[in-house]
Scaffold this active site. Structure first.
Site, PDB file in Angstrom:
ATOM      1  N   ASP A   1      -0.005   5.279   0.666  1.00 39.02           N
ATOM      2  CA  ASP A   1      -0.180   6.267   1.739  1.00 39.02           C
ATOM      3  C   ASP A   1      -0.126   5.569   3.101  1.00 39.02           C
ATOM      4  OD1 ASP A   1      -1.195   8.857   0.222  1.00 39.02           O
ATOM      5  OD2 ASP A   1      -2.346   7.200  -0.623  1.00 39.02           O
TER       6      ASP A   1
ATOM      7  N   ASP B   1      -0.982  -0.395   6.063  1.00 42.91           N
ATOM      8  CA  ASP B   1      -1.159   0.327   7.332  1.00 42.91           C
ATOM      9  C   ASP B   1      -2.603   0.286   7.801  1.00 42.91           C
ATOM     10  OD1 ASP B   1      -1.942   2.050   5.120  1.00 42.91           O
ATOM     11  OD2 ASP B   1      -2.265   3.575   6.655  1.00 42.91           O
TER      12      ASP B   1
ATOM     13  N   ASP C   1       0.871  -1.169   0.000  1.00 39.90           N
ATOM     14  CA  ASP C   1       0.000   0.000   0.000  1.00 39.90           C
ATOM     15  C   ASP C   1       0.918   1.233   0.000  1.00 39.90           C
ATOM     16  OD1 ASP C   1      -2.376   1.567   0.302  1.00 39.90           O
ATOM     17  OD2 ASP C   1      -1.766   1.877   2.385  1.00 39.90           O
TER      18      ASP C   1
END
Lengths: 304, 304
Positions: free
Chosen positions: A27, A243, A25
């Protein structure tokens, strides 16, 4: 049962030996806004030097794939266009797979409109669309719908407005009109504020229209399936690094991938501890629990 | 078990004999936009001449109570301010009951801001508040929050915007800040379009903030409780007349009132038939089923 085990030296070495594909991922894992997260670029580049396949898998729909490549170059990540799987790209691939030839009513930003332009998919454009005056003064007779619209696509849209929600749900009154959403991420936590995520825009249209969208992004397993079809990936030798336990880690677990959570974005250490505890009693939470956890992706660097 | 029995001559006479208070929803029962629904004003006026108590109970938060009285006068309904229970009024009463003395961040329209002004409740105003440029270009450092805000109130707002959702959810990061919504009505069906209801705005803020609001309007039982405290109403001798089974009829049933659905608004005959059938298998739907149903409120007129 997965229990978010800390990534120590031994676990890190074992992970590197037993996997050959890394899905990241972006961001909250590789960068936050315009800032690289410490050593993230070194890890991504070194993994590729060691012969690992690397893909960037993002729910963000505000950029096209070539804009991601440009951002990567600027921030020191070696990455080319086929390595980027964004929800704007997935949306266009999905419409193409259906041989869609009508127009799209778009609630989204230039990432989506430009990917559609590049693929020759017609759409009604993006940008501000705000209602003048009080909606209840008239009878909304001035609202005109385009009979050629065959799909409503909702992504991140900082110009979300009453008018856009009204038009999107009016098109969706026709059950033949497709309802596609890039993702349902709820929010981006920032230091002093809460930045609303695409899920707020998608849910507004879902509530007004009474319909549920087809989701392109994580946790939808279609994200990994698209990669698998193109690149013949082995789930057991692929790790998803994210995250956000609700999206990244769930997608990884549902698809049978290895999962590594990092704590530089949405999910905090406290969230993760609560999740591990609650999942013991509530099995529905189990797909959100990662196999491994590390404070940040840079912690892999010493083992590369 | 309630089964939405048609209001025939016998049922109508029995209803009039056994009740002394009528609660009317407005939009879809008494009027649609600026048009009176046939004979609705004659029914409301005649009931009062016969000594029945009448209250208008609306989830609409876009008008103040005196604006409702003015609308009633214009459309031929005899009605004064104490007879109007709007969600803008209920919201202000609720804040007063808590001795609220901070500021309100308002996502709503002039109905709410004027009721707050009249009660001396400070707020940050209503109207357009649109973000310039691309939210991801900067770090949103320019967003300033007012430390005196102690409540977020969400009502119908045709100026809903990304900026407003962002600010509302940022204030709600503080768990001491109250989250109040006038109602969660999903949509207003219109002939050619779908007009989003307050529920779309409320849900957008709820998703972004991760919090659930306290609801002022129907189906919250607080609507009837406020009336009962002031006017000593007997639930068994009170009938709730509404066009929306999810809100009007549910509130009536939950409070032990008689219920009469009319088919001039949100709930269609097909919806009602499906509801009666589905509620046999799914008990959670039972509170939405009205005792009686009539095509329109004017059908009561011959019995008055």
């Amino acid at each position: 049962m997965r229990q978010a085990v800390p990534l120590d030296c031994e676990k890190a070495k074992a992970l590197l030996q037993s996997t050959d594909t890394f899905l990241f991922d972006c961001d909250g894992v590789l960068w936050n806004g315009g800032d690289v997260i410490k050593d993230a670029n070194a890890v991504v580049n070194k993994l590729q030097e060691l012969g690992k396949k690397v893909f960037l898998v993002t729910n963000n729909s505000t950029k096209t794939r070539d804009e991601y490549v440009a951002k990567c170059a600027k921030l020191g990540f070696n990455c080319n266009e086929p390595q980027v799987i964004s929800t704007s790209y997935l949306t266009v691939q999905y419409l193409k797979s259906l041989h869609f030839d009508k127009k799209v009513y778009l609630v989204g930003s230039s990432g989506l409109s430009r990917e559609m332009d590049a693929a020759g998919i017609r759409h009604l454009g993006e940008g501000p669309d705000v209602m003048e005056g009080n909606v209840f003064d008239g009878r909304l007779d001035h609202i005109r719908l385009d009979p050629e619209v065959g799909a409503v696509v909702v992504g991140f849209d900082s110009h979300i407005s009453f008018n856009k929600i009204l038009k999107a749900s009016s098109y969706l009154k026709n059950p033949d009109v497709l309802f596609i959403a890039t993702n349902r991420d709820e929010r981006f936590p920032m230091e002093h504020i809460v930045c609303p995520g695409t899920g707020t825009m998608v849910t507004a249209v879902a509530v007004a229209s009474g319909r549920e969208p087809t989701i392109m992004g994580k946790p939808s397993r279609e994200v990994f399936e698209a990669l698998r079809r193109q690149h013949g990936l082995d789930p057991a030798r692929t790790v998803m690094v994210g995250d956000n336990c609700k999206t990244d880690i769930t997608m990884g677990n549902v698809c049978g991938l290895r999962t590594l959570a990092v704590l530089t974005g949405v999910t905090t250490r406290a969230d993760l501890e609560r999740l591990v505890a609650d999942s013991a009693a509530d099995g529905a939470l189990a797909p959100q629990v990662p196999e491994l956890v590390a404070p940040q992706i840079g912690d892999l660097l010493p083992f590369l």
